[in-house]
Design a protein around this motif. Structure first.
Motif, mmCIF file in Angstrom:
data_model
loop_
_atom_site.group_PDB
_atom_site.id
_atom_site.type_symbol
_atom_site.label_atom_id
_atom_site.label_comp_id
_atom_site.label_asym_id
_atom_site.label_seq_id
_atom_site.Cartn_x
_atom_site.Cartn_y
_atom_site.Cartn_z
ATOM 1 N N UNK A 66 1.022 -0.665 0.455
ATOM 2 C CA UNK A 66 0.080 -0.059 -0.449
ATOM 3 C C UNK A 66 0.257 0.968 -0.036
ATOM 4 N N UNK A 67 -0.190 2.571 -0.161
ATOM 5 C CA UNK A 67 1.143 3.359 -0.303
ATOM 6 C C UNK A 67 1.491 4.268 1.262
ATOM 7 N N UNK A 68 1.079 3.301 2.293
ATOM 8 C CA UNK A 68 1.307 4.310 3.757
ATOM 9 C C UNK A 68 3.482 4.179 3.775
ATOM 10 N N UNK A 69 3.766 4.896 3.609
ATOM 11 C CA UNK A 69 5.524 5.116 3.766
ATOM 12 C C UNK A 69 5.694 3.979 5.232
ATOM 13 N N UNK A 70 5.038 4.448 6.428
ATOM 14 C CA UNK A 70 6.039 3.631 7.631
ATOM 15 C C UNK A 70 5.330 2.100 6.821
ATOM 16 N N UNK A 71 4.909 2.050 6.301
ATOM 17 C CA UNK A 71 5.112 0.104 6.392
ATOM 18 C C UNK A 71 6.094 -0.299 5.317
ATOM 19 N N UNK A 72 7.355 -0.424 5.964
ATOM 20 C CA UNK A 72 8.136 -0.923 4.976
ATOM 21 C C UNK A 72 8.575 -2.054 5.500
ATOM 22 N N UNK A 73 9.496 -3.150 4.781
ATOM 23 C CA UNK A 73 9.309 -4.476 5.646
ATOM 24 C C UNK A 73 9.720 -4.670 6.944
ATOM 25 N N UNK A 74 9.409 -5.550 7.144
ATOM 26 C CA UNK A 74 9.429 -6.169 9.054
ATOM 27 C C UNK A 74 10.967 -6.652 8.745
ATOM 28 N N UNK A 75 11.450 -7.216 8.078
ATOM 29 C CA UNK A 75 12.834 -7.846 8.473
ATOM 30 C C UNK A 75 13.726 -7.111 7.617
ATOM 31 N N UNK A 76 13.382 -5.558 6.562
ATOM 32 C CA UNK A 76 14.366 -4.638 6.532
ATOM 33 C C UNK A 76 14.431 -3.529 8.032
ATOM 34 N N UNK A 77 13.554 -3.444 8.580
ATOM 35 C CA UNK A 77 13.074 -2.755 9.882
ATOM 36 C C UNK A 77 14.185 -3.311 10.721
ATOM 37 N N UNK A 78 14.086 -4.375 11.124
ATOM 38 C CA UNK A 78 14.897 -5.281 11.733
ATOM 39 C C UNK A 78 15.958 -5.447 11.703
#
Length: 423
Positions: A66-78
């Motif tokens: 989706x277009x919400x930029x807070x929803x980056x992939x969880x693995x990338x965030x980790x």
């Protein structure tokens, strides 16, 4: 961070260009009141019966397109957290990246936690730690790690099961026979040789419980809200040696204590002949468990307005209180680290009890593996620090009706008091 174990876990390069976005929810967690609903979530971390899981078409490999930029992939965030500044890992998971990776290795190698087709062990453990560290709901974990509610729930159960096995191994005395004097006593002239035979401290504490309204009465004791009463014994380096969680909040500490030391199936680490634990005045004067003189000043703050202790009983009580404060510090570090303990979500009660034990096991693991842990350092630096009570008493605790006859511990206490007066 350049750790070969870390690099082996991830087989993708996550250093590409993408938004560096974190949900800063640590100080913004709000819990719904569960005291009137009577509803319990069916399964650890599972919000499938509530309103948190409204994404029935979600899938494990959903890339959050989706277009919400807070929803980056969880693995990338980790990956960014673990490769970033060490404080980021501590803020999100309550341990540095090296300790987290070591924990994942131990759980996978020795305690049955396995990766799945789409998820590594480290992501499962990170999701669990994130949940109990900041008190995150299933929905918040979904948003942060970009997995479905069902996946979040399943992984929570898997990690909790592994930590149950882990707790058996790590919540026990390092020296089961108590053969040597603890270093914290041996190296401190205030306590040595007077307390050379002391092996640890015992006390109880309360953790919020979320139970159906119809079943709350046994869980409401002196705290005025539903709690579970937890008995624990700790060593003088703030590691838990024994824990018995799950008692109703109205259960008296003495009842739990006597059951623990008298029931052979509980495996309480009893002190050998001539050794003893420190207990407060609320516990019975049993052999092997040394309490203070009653009716005298005892707590550290009681000596501030009127100065130094006077007489051997007060001298003993102040030394006893200072040494026994380690159990209060241990509870303080433990509760300060895991925010879920301050307001337990509506998991089944058995799961709530298991979370308490698992978080104590993690407490011990951090103590052993992370030499620079900031919370432990603060209490090491100030052993007389009295932690805030997240659940202050609303009803005065009932006094224990002690036996009028003398106990062997009375003579031991008198001997220590005389020894302290002579130094």
């Amino acid at each position: 961070m350049d750790d070969p174990r870390f690099n082996n876990i991830f087989n993708e390069d996550f250093d590409g260009n993408y938004d560096d976005v974190m949900n800063r929810i640590v100080d913004q967690i709000n819990y719904p009141s569960c005291g009137v609903s009577g509803a319990s979530v069916d399964g650890a971390g599972d919000d499938s019966n509530g309103n948190d899981s409204d994404d029935s078409n979600d899938d494990d490999d959903d890339d959050a397109d989706d277009d919400d930029d807070v929803d980056i992939d969880g693995m990338r965030w980790l990956t960014k957290v673990l490769r970033g500044h060490w404080k980021r890992s501590v803020n999100m998971f309550r341990m540095d990246a090296t300790t987290l990776l070591s924990l994942c290795t131990d759980l996978e190698t020795h305690h049955g936690l396995k990766p799945s087709r789409r998820m590594s062990v480290i992501e499962k453990v990170a999701m669990f730690l994130f949940t109990i560290a900041v008190g995150a709901s299933n929905r918040q974990v979904q948003e942060r790690f970009q997995h479905s509610g069902e996946t979040v729930s399943r992984c929570f159960k898997e990690v909790l099961k592994s930590l149950r096995l882990f707790a058996v191994e790590i919540i026990k005395p390092v020296d089961p026979q108590f053969t040597s004097t603890p270093r914290e006593i041996a190296m401190n002239p205030r306590f040595m040789p007077h307390f050379k035979n002391c092996v640890g401290a015992i006390d109880g504490t309360h953790v919020r419980a979320c139970v159906p309204a119809a079943n709350q009465i046994p869980f409401i004791g002196r705290k005025g809200v539903p709690t579970q009463n937890v008995m624990a014994a700790c060593s003088f380096d703030m590691q838990f040696m024994f824990v018995w969680a799950g008692w109703e909040g109205s259960a008296h500490d003495t009842r739990i204590f006597l059951e623990a030391i008298d029931n052979s199936t509980i495996n309480f680490p009893k002190p050998p002949e001539g050794k003893y634990y420190l207990v407060d005045a609320g516990y019975p004067n049993e052999y092997g468990y040394l309490g203070p003189y009653k009716g005298e000043r005892y707590h550290f703050q009681e000596f501030r307005p009127r100065g130094q202790p006077s007489g051997r009983k007060e001298v003993f009580n102040r030394a006893h209180s200072s040494l026994r404060n380690v159990i209060e510090c241990s509870f303080g570090v433990w509760k300060q680290r895991w925010r879920i303990l301050q307001n337990m979500p509506a998991y089944p009660y058995k799961t709530q009890v298991e979370i308490v034990v698992a978080s104590m096991a993690l407490h011990n693991y951090i103590r052993r593996r992370s030499q620079n842990d900031a919370v432990f350092f603060e209490y090491d630096r100030n052993p007389n620090l009295i932690p805030d009570d997240f659940l202050p008493d609303t009803v005065q605790a009932s006094a224990v009706q002690g036996s009028p006859r003398s106990s062997r511990m009375d003579f031991i206490r008198d001997g220590i008091a005389n020894s302290l007066m002579e130094q």
